[in-house]
Design a protein around this motif. Structure first.
Motif, PDB file in Angstrom:
ATOM      1  N   ALA A 131       3.314   2.108  -6.184  1.00 31.24           N
ATOM      2  CA  ALA A 131       3.480   3.114  -5.142  1.00 31.24           C
ATOM      3  C   ALA A 131       2.474   4.242  -5.346  1.00 31.24           C
ATOM      4  N   GLN A 132       1.842   4.680  -4.254  1.00 28.96           N
ATOM      5  CA  GLN A 132       0.857   5.755  -4.335  1.00 28.96           C
ATOM      6  C   GLN A 132       1.420   7.006  -4.999  1.00 28.96           C
ATOM      7  N   GLU A 149      -3.385   0.880  -7.371  1.00 31.02           N
ATOM      8  CA  GLU A 149      -2.042   0.832  -6.768  1.00 31.02           C
ATOM      9  C   GLU A 149      -2.043   0.069  -5.451  1.00 31.02           C
ATOM     10  N   ALA A 151      -1.883   0.476  -2.180  1.00 32.30           N
ATOM     11  CA  ALA A 151      -2.791   0.674  -1.054  1.00 32.30           C
ATOM     12  C   ALA A 151      -4.196   0.208  -1.403  1.00 32.30           C
ATOM     13  N   SER A 181       2.752   1.727   0.746  1.00 34.72           N
ATOM     14  CA  SER A 181       1.370   1.827   0.259  1.00 34.72           C
ATOM     15  C   SER A 181       0.567   0.602   0.663  1.00 34.72           C
ATOM     16  N   GLN A 184      -0.273   0.666   4.369  1.00 35.14           N
ATOM     17  CA  GLN A 184      -1.327   1.629   4.662  1.00 35.14           C
ATOM     18  C   GLN A 184      -2.698   1.077   4.279  1.00 35.14           C
ATOM     19  N   GLN A 393      -8.244   5.883  -4.820  1.00 30.25           N
ATOM     20  CA  GLN A 393      -7.004   6.087  -4.074  1.00 30.25           C
ATOM     21  C   GLN A 393      -7.230   6.607  -2.657  1.00 30.25           C
ATOM     22  N   MET A 407      -0.452  10.026   3.160  1.00 30.92           N
ATOM     23  CA  MET A 407       0.008   8.867   2.399  1.00 30.92           C
ATOM     24  C   MET A 407       0.819   7.929   3.277  1.00 30.92           C
TER      25      MET A 407
END
Length: 417
Positions: A131-132, A149, A151, A181, A184, A393, A407
């Motif tokens: 998870a972000q 992570e 995403a 995430s 996205q 990220q 996010m």
């Protein structure tokens, strides 16, 4: 020899013996490290393979790091934040571990990050949580994640789906931080380049009945974007098969990893060609990856045909822990200041590429776009079709553009009709 000389000689011998015993005791000193994975609930199989990855990293260090014998204090979770924190608290506050590795699942990672803030003298290193929010939002200075992570793992997959002609998708995903995430990472570029996600079905972790979700699949969807893992993925695939569903799938990073590819069922054959993405792939053709796979197979006769994503992630995070201990010769004094500095500088060539972290103590690395194929022995694996290097990220966006998007959540991004 005079009596005084004899006494002096005996004193020297005694002191030497005492010094040797102290040295031996120091050499045999044991350092306890907590190891948390989800051994209960929908991610029990992934959690077991995560433990294998950590065990393999320790075995390759001959059970030692920083001149000390390493003992894992293993604790279990069920993929829920409350259980992850209670198990972590036991290891830290009762078993007195000085370093904690874990957890496995997304919201668990955010919860453990928050708990880490209450334990400034303990160092926490991620297991497989993607998870972000574990590192990108309100990070803890003593929480490190050497893997990229969720995403980051999906960057480039949206363009690949569009190139295949999948312009309209229906999303089925678990309703918590990690899938947010993942979605996205996929949708950021997919939507920007003209793709449409017709609707989103968010399901609770541990869902067993997917009948209502399957009934709502739009007839004009070109494909399904399925971001499920563990038993959730198997349950959906089985039930979709039973209804005669035949739409092609795009998988999240754990939807068609080794913990799912080995399920039995007719629908398994239809997984051939399924595209996915992640920080590793079964067919990486490097000496480091081949050695990792060979060591895994030789060590774990009850493992998968190839290490799962979870084995890989726990492996690299555990290796980082042990390498940094070597760098400071096991010194965890002074609030572990020197040890954490060594962690920040840790940079090694892992099985799937370079392992390093950014200023938020989060991994920066390569994402692999893959498709499911069948090996000569009948086993399924993910074949690399493209790699996207050096993903941070912000997902290849400028800081300003990423901040504007925000996010990943249930509704961010969005590109319906």
């Amino acid at each position: 020899m005079s009596k005084t000389s004899q006494i002096f000689a005996r004193s020297l011998i005694g002191a030497a013996a005492a010094f040797a015993m102290v040295g031996l005791a120091q050499a045999q000193e044991t350092l306890k490290i907590g190891l948390l994975a989800s051994l209960e609930g929908p991610f029990a199989a992934p959690g077991q393979d995560g433990m294998r990855g950590a065990d393999l990293a320790l075995k390759q260090h001959n059970g030692m790091a920083g001149g000390k014998k390493i003992e894992f204090i293993k604790v279990s979770s069920d993929a829920t934040p409350d259980k992850a924190v209670s198990s972590t608290r036991k290891a830290v506050e009762q078993d007195k571990v000085q370093i904690m590795i874990g957890p496995l699942s997304g919201d668990e990672g955010i919860a453990v990050k928050n708990y880490a803030k209450t334990q400034p003298n303990v160092t926490f290193v991620n297991g497989a949580s993607g998870a972000q929010g574990a590192t990108l939002s309100d990070p803890a200075s003593n929480f490190y994640r050497f893997n990229t992570e969720g995403a980051q793992w999906m960057v480039g997959l949206g363009e690949h789906a569009l190139a295949k002609g999948y312009k309209k998708l229906y999303l089925i995903a678990e309703d918590y931080g990690f899938p947010y995430s993942q979605v996205q990472g996929f949708m950021a570029s997919y939507c920007a380049k003209g793709g449409k996600v017709l609707d989103k079905a968010w399901v609770p972790l541990g869902t067993k009945d997917y009948a209502s979700v399957i009934a709502k699949i739009p007839k004009d969807a070109d494909a399904l974007l399925v971001v499920l893992g563990g038993s959730d993925a198997v349950n959906f695939l089985t039930q979709y098969e039973q209804t005669g569903g035949d739409k092609p799938m795009i998988g999240g990073s754990i939807t068609v990893d080794q913990t799912v590819l080995n399920f039995k069922g007719k629908r398994r054959e239809s997984l051939l060609g399924t595209m996915s993405a992640g920080p590793m792939a079964d067919s990486i053709d490097t000496p480091e990856w081949k050695k990792f796979v060979a060591d895994y197979k030789a060590t774990f006769k009850d493992g998968f045909p190839s290490p799962s994503l979870f084995a890989y992630l726990y492996y690299i995070n555990t290796k980082a822990v042990l390498d940094a201990l070597d760098a400071v010769k096991g010194d965890l004094s002074g609030g572990q200041k020197a040890y954490r500095a060594a962690l920040q500088k840790t940079d090694f060539k892992g099985p799937a590429g370079e392992v390093k972290i950014d200023a938020n103590r989060n991994g920066v690395g390569t994402t692999y776009i893959t498709e499911v194929v069948k090996a000569a022995d009948g086993s399924f694996y993910n074949k690399v079709v493209k790699s996207v290097p050096n993903i941070s990220q912000t997902l290849g966006l400028s800081d300003a553009d990423f901040k504007k998007m925000g996010m990943g959540t249930r509704d961010v991004p969005d590109c319906r009709k």
